[in-house]
Design an enzyme around this catalytic site. Structure first.
Site, PDB file in Angstrom:
ATOM      1  N   GLY A  51      10.366  -3.778   2.382  1.00 43.14           N
ATOM      2  CA  GLY A  51      11.457  -2.947   2.864  1.00 43.14           C
ATOM      3  C   GLY A  51      12.749  -3.209   2.125  1.00 43.14           C
ATOM      4  O   GLY A  51      13.472  -4.151   2.437  1.00 43.14           O
ATOM      5  N   ARG A 107       9.918   4.713   7.207  1.00 44.03           N
ATOM      6  CA  ARG A 107       9.176   5.969   7.240  1.00 44.03           C
ATOM      7  C   ARG A 107       8.481   6.222   8.575  1.00 44.03           C
ATOM      8  O   ARG A 107       7.771   7.218   8.724  1.00 44.03           O
ATOM      9  CB  ARG A 107       8.129   5.971   6.117  1.00 44.03           C
ATOM     10  CG  ARG A 107       8.740   5.949   4.730  1.00 44.03           C
ATOM     11  CD  ARG A 107       7.700   5.700   3.656  1.00 44.03           C
ATOM     12  NE  ARG A 107       6.707   6.756   3.557  1.00 44.03           N
ATOM     13  CZ  ARG A 107       6.882   7.911   2.905  1.00 44.03           C
ATOM     14  NH1 ARG A 107       8.055   8.157   2.334  1.00 44.03           N
ATOM     15  NH2 ARG A 107       5.937   8.808   2.847  1.00 44.03           N
ATOM     16  N   GLN A 123      -5.679  -1.987   2.351  1.00 46.53           N
ATOM     17  CA  GLN A 123      -4.932  -1.621   3.546  1.00 46.53           C
ATOM     18  C   GLN A 123      -5.831  -0.791   4.448  1.00 46.53           C
ATOM     19  O   GLN A 123      -6.369   0.239   4.028  1.00 46.53           O
ATOM     20  CB  GLN A 123      -3.685  -0.811   3.196  1.00 46.53           C
ATOM     21  CG  GLN A 123      -2.890  -0.392   4.420  1.00 46.53           C
ATOM     22  CD  GLN A 123      -2.429   1.048   4.356  1.00 46.53           C
ATOM     23  OE1 GLN A 123      -3.010   1.864   3.657  1.00 46.53           O
ATOM     24  NE2 GLN A 123      -1.381   1.371   5.082  1.00 46.53           N
ATOM     25  N   TYR A 128      -6.270   1.481   7.771  1.00 47.84           N
ATOM     26  CA  TYR A 128      -5.853   2.252   8.941  1.00 47.84           C
ATOM     27  C   TYR A 128      -7.084   2.419   9.819  1.00 47.84           C
ATOM     28  O   TYR A 128      -8.094   2.986   9.381  1.00 47.84           O
ATOM     29  CB  TYR A 128      -5.335   3.635   8.540  1.00 47.84           C
ATOM     30  CG  TYR A 128      -3.904   3.675   8.061  1.00 47.84           C
ATOM     31  CD1 TYR A 128      -2.859   3.265   8.881  1.00 47.84           C
ATOM     32  CD2 TYR A 128      -3.593   4.163   6.797  1.00 47.84           C
ATOM     33  CE1 TYR A 128      -1.544   3.324   8.442  1.00 47.84           C
ATOM     34  CE2 TYR A 128      -2.281   4.227   6.349  1.00 47.84           C
ATOM     35  CZ  TYR A 128      -1.267   3.804   7.181  1.00 47.84           C
ATOM     36  OH  TYR A 128       0.036   3.868   6.732  1.00 47.84           O
ATOM     37  N   ARG A 144       7.904   1.826  -2.804  1.00 51.30           N
ATOM     38  CA  ARG A 144       8.379   2.945  -3.611  1.00 51.30           C
ATOM     39  C   ARG A 144       8.585   2.594  -5.088  1.00 51.30           C
ATOM     40  O   ARG A 144       8.249   3.404  -5.962  1.00 51.30           O
ATOM     41  CB  ARG A 144       9.680   3.494  -3.024  1.00 51.30           C
ATOM     42  CG  ARG A 144       9.528   4.216  -1.671  1.00 51.30           C
ATOM     43  CD  ARG A 144      10.887   4.647  -1.160  1.00 51.30           C
ATOM     44  NE  ARG A 144      10.842   5.382   0.095  1.00 51.30           N
ATOM     45  CZ  ARG A 144      10.953   4.809   1.308  1.00 51.30           C
ATOM     46  NH1 ARG A 144      11.080   3.485   1.400  1.00 51.30           N
ATOM     47  NH2 ARG A 144      10.920   5.552   2.401  1.00 51.30           N
ATOM     48  N   PRO A 164       0.823  -1.205   0.000  1.00 48.07           N
ATOM     49  CA  PRO A 164       0.000   0.000   0.000  1.00 48.07           C
ATOM     50  C   PRO A 164       0.859   1.258   0.000  1.00 48.07           C
ATOM     51  O   PRO A 164       1.793   1.384   0.791  1.00 48.07           O
ATOM     52  CB  PRO A 164      -0.801  -0.119   1.300  1.00 48.07           C
ATOM     53  CG  PRO A 164       0.034  -0.998   2.182  1.00 48.07           C
ATOM     54  CD  PRO A 164       0.719  -1.960   1.268  1.00 48.07           C
ATOM     55  N   VAL A 165       0.539   2.161  -0.907  1.00 45.19           N
ATOM     56  CA  VAL A 165       1.197   3.469  -0.980  1.00 45.19           C
ATOM     57  C   VAL A 165       0.109   4.514  -1.200  1.00 45.19           C
ATOM     58  O   VAL A 165      -0.777   4.323  -2.036  1.00 45.19           O
ATOM     59  CB  VAL A 165       2.231   3.538  -2.122  1.00 45.19           C
ATOM     60  CG1 VAL A 165       2.910   4.909  -2.148  1.00 45.19           C
ATOM     61  CG2 VAL A 165       3.282   2.444  -1.992  1.00 45.19           C
ATOM     62  N   ARG A 224      14.611  -4.672  -4.078  1.00 45.84           N
ATOM     63  CA  ARG A 224      14.899  -4.002  -5.344  1.00 45.84           C
ATOM     64  C   ARG A 224      15.402  -4.957  -6.428  1.00 45.84           C
ATOM     65  O   ARG A 224      15.554  -4.553  -7.583  1.00 45.84           O
ATOM     66  CB  ARG A 224      15.954  -2.897  -5.144  1.00 45.84           C
ATOM     67  CG  ARG A 224      15.542  -1.770  -4.202  1.00 45.84           C
ATOM     68  CD  ARG A 224      14.376  -0.978  -4.748  1.00 45.84           C
ATOM     69  NE  ARG A 224      14.054   0.163  -3.899  1.00 45.84           N
ATOM     70  CZ  ARG A 224      13.200   0.134  -2.878  1.00 45.84           C
ATOM     71  NH1 ARG A 224      12.587  -0.999  -2.580  1.00 45.84           N
ATOM     72  NH2 ARG A 224      12.956   1.217  -2.158  1.00 45.84           N
ATOM     73  N   THR A 256      -2.625  -1.972   9.026  1.00 47.18           N
ATOM     74  CA  THR A 256      -1.310  -1.363   9.248  1.00 47.18           C
ATOM     75  C   THR A 256      -1.314  -0.630  10.580  1.00 47.18           C
ATOM     76  O   THR A 256      -2.156   0.238  10.822  1.00 47.18           O
ATOM     77  CB  THR A 256      -0.962  -0.392   8.113  1.00 47.18           C
ATOM     78  OG1 THR A 256      -0.989  -1.106   6.871  1.00 47.18           O
ATOM     79  CG2 THR A 256       0.417   0.214   8.307  1.00 47.18           C
TER      80      THR A 256
END
Length: 362
Positions: free
Chosen positions: A291, A262, A135, A137, A314, A85-86, A294, A163
């Site tokens: 986390g 973050r 997600q 909250y 990201r 989630p972003v 990449r 989260t």
């Protein structure tokens, strides 16, 4: 931001998407997206943590019929790459989360829609072509939290990602640049919901001015578990004791995460946390790790340390800003291809075959 979302031919790795997104996105958006909490120690550790783990190559393995497929919460998936989630995808693309969802569906990646999405849950669900999670909250009022749950269920979400690791924040990168959301972009799914109560009392600093009074607690976790039949994954677990307690409370999965560096700066890298959570939970529920992922080799390492799948945060926004839906699809394809190469060169013909044997032991 440029509106040309063609993927340049020299984009062959996730670092290329990060480089191009840095050029395309406004400085304020880059500060929000790529910054971390405090001094960014945990954010940096996430990226280097996987690099410190070395692999042990394997040769002459029978790779006929090799597959990256898995089953997760009733979903038959082609690979273990999930989209974390972003918030606010409209910061990177005019179509926001809907564009990301198109790229996810094209590659069979489960996308997780944020509570802080810049697209309405119902609008997202009506066009999503692949399976997606929501997600959650928890809100200041239980009725608002329940409203989000019901809306996600009604729109077709297949699981809830609760989260719990970022009730407050301290992000100096955003403070220095004066980050604010542009007009027309915001958390559209929480409009009209009660904000946290802010109560000034002697001896209480900004973080304690009531902001934490209505944040979720363990008793709220039990209430949420009773409020839905969807699988619930608890995101933001870094302490083994919390993982054990969550499983006892009926949680269906753990997302090992330090919120991408973050939230609390000074936490260990996800690569360090994962094996401890895996040892404590002993396979009782699936573990997902995010986390600093990449490379496909990072995925292999995470699975070797006990994860069933991984999430990327990201990178999906870097790819969205660069290539739109095609960029997101390409980003996932890169990771899957890299994972396949890593599996081939360590002699693993399935995800189930990945074990600590693929990790170099000093």
């Amino acid at each position: 931001m440029s509106q040309d979302f063609a993927i340049p031919p020299d984009v062959v790795a996730l670092s290329d998407y990060a480089r191009l997104a840095q050029k395309r996105l406004p400085a304020m958006v880059s500060a929000w997206l790529d910054g971390g909490a405090g001094d960014g120690v945990t954010h940096a550790a996430n990226l280097t943590g996987w690099d410190r783990i070395r692999l042990a190559g394997g040769v002459l393995a029978d790779m006929r019929g090799a597959s990256t497929g898995l089953s997760l919460y009733g979903l038959a998936l082609d690979h273990p790459v999930l989209l974390a989630p972003v918030a606010y995808h409209h910061l990177a693309h005019p179509e926001g989360e809907i564009e990301t969802a198109l790229g996810a569906a094209a590659t069979g990646a489960v996308m997780t829609l944020s509570t802080l999405a810049s697209t309405r849950i119902e609008d997202f669900g009506s066009v999503a072509q692949g399976p997606w999670w929501f997600q959650l909250y928890a809100q200041a009022r239980r009725e608002d939290t329940e409203s989000l749950i019901r809306r996600a269920e009604g729109a077709g979400a297949r699981a809830l990602v609760l989260t719990v690791d970022a009730p407050v924040k301290l992000r100096n990168t955003e403070e220095r640049i004066g980050f604010r959301l542009p007009d027309g972009i915001g958390a559209v799914n929480t409009i009209g919901m009660a904000p946290p109560r802010v109560t000034a009392m002697p001896g209480r600093s900004a973080a304690f001015l009531g902001l934490l009074e209505t944040q979720p607690r363990w008793e709220d976790l039990a209430w949420i578990r009773a409020a839905t039949r969807l699988p619930i994954l608890l995101k933001g677990v870094t302490r083994p004791a919390d993982a054990i307690r969550a499983i006892a409370a009926g949680i269906d999965g753990i997302i090992v995460s330090n919120h991408g560096g973050r939230a609390l700066d000074g936490l260990p890298a996800s690569a360090e946390i994962l094996p401890r959570i895996a040892e404590a939970t002993a396979g009782r529920v699936p573990l997902i790790c995010d986390g600093g992922i990449r490379r496909g080799t990072d995925i292999l390492k995470a699975l070797a340390l006990g994860a069933a799948a991984v999430m990327v945060g990201r990178p999906q926004i870097h790819a969205l800003a660069t290539g739109g839906a095609s960029g997101v699809a390409h980003m996932v394809t890169i990771l899957r291809a890299e994972l396949e190469v890593a599996m081939a060169l360590t002699g693993c013909n399935s995800l189930a075959a990945i074990s600590r044997d693929v990790l170099w032991q000093d």
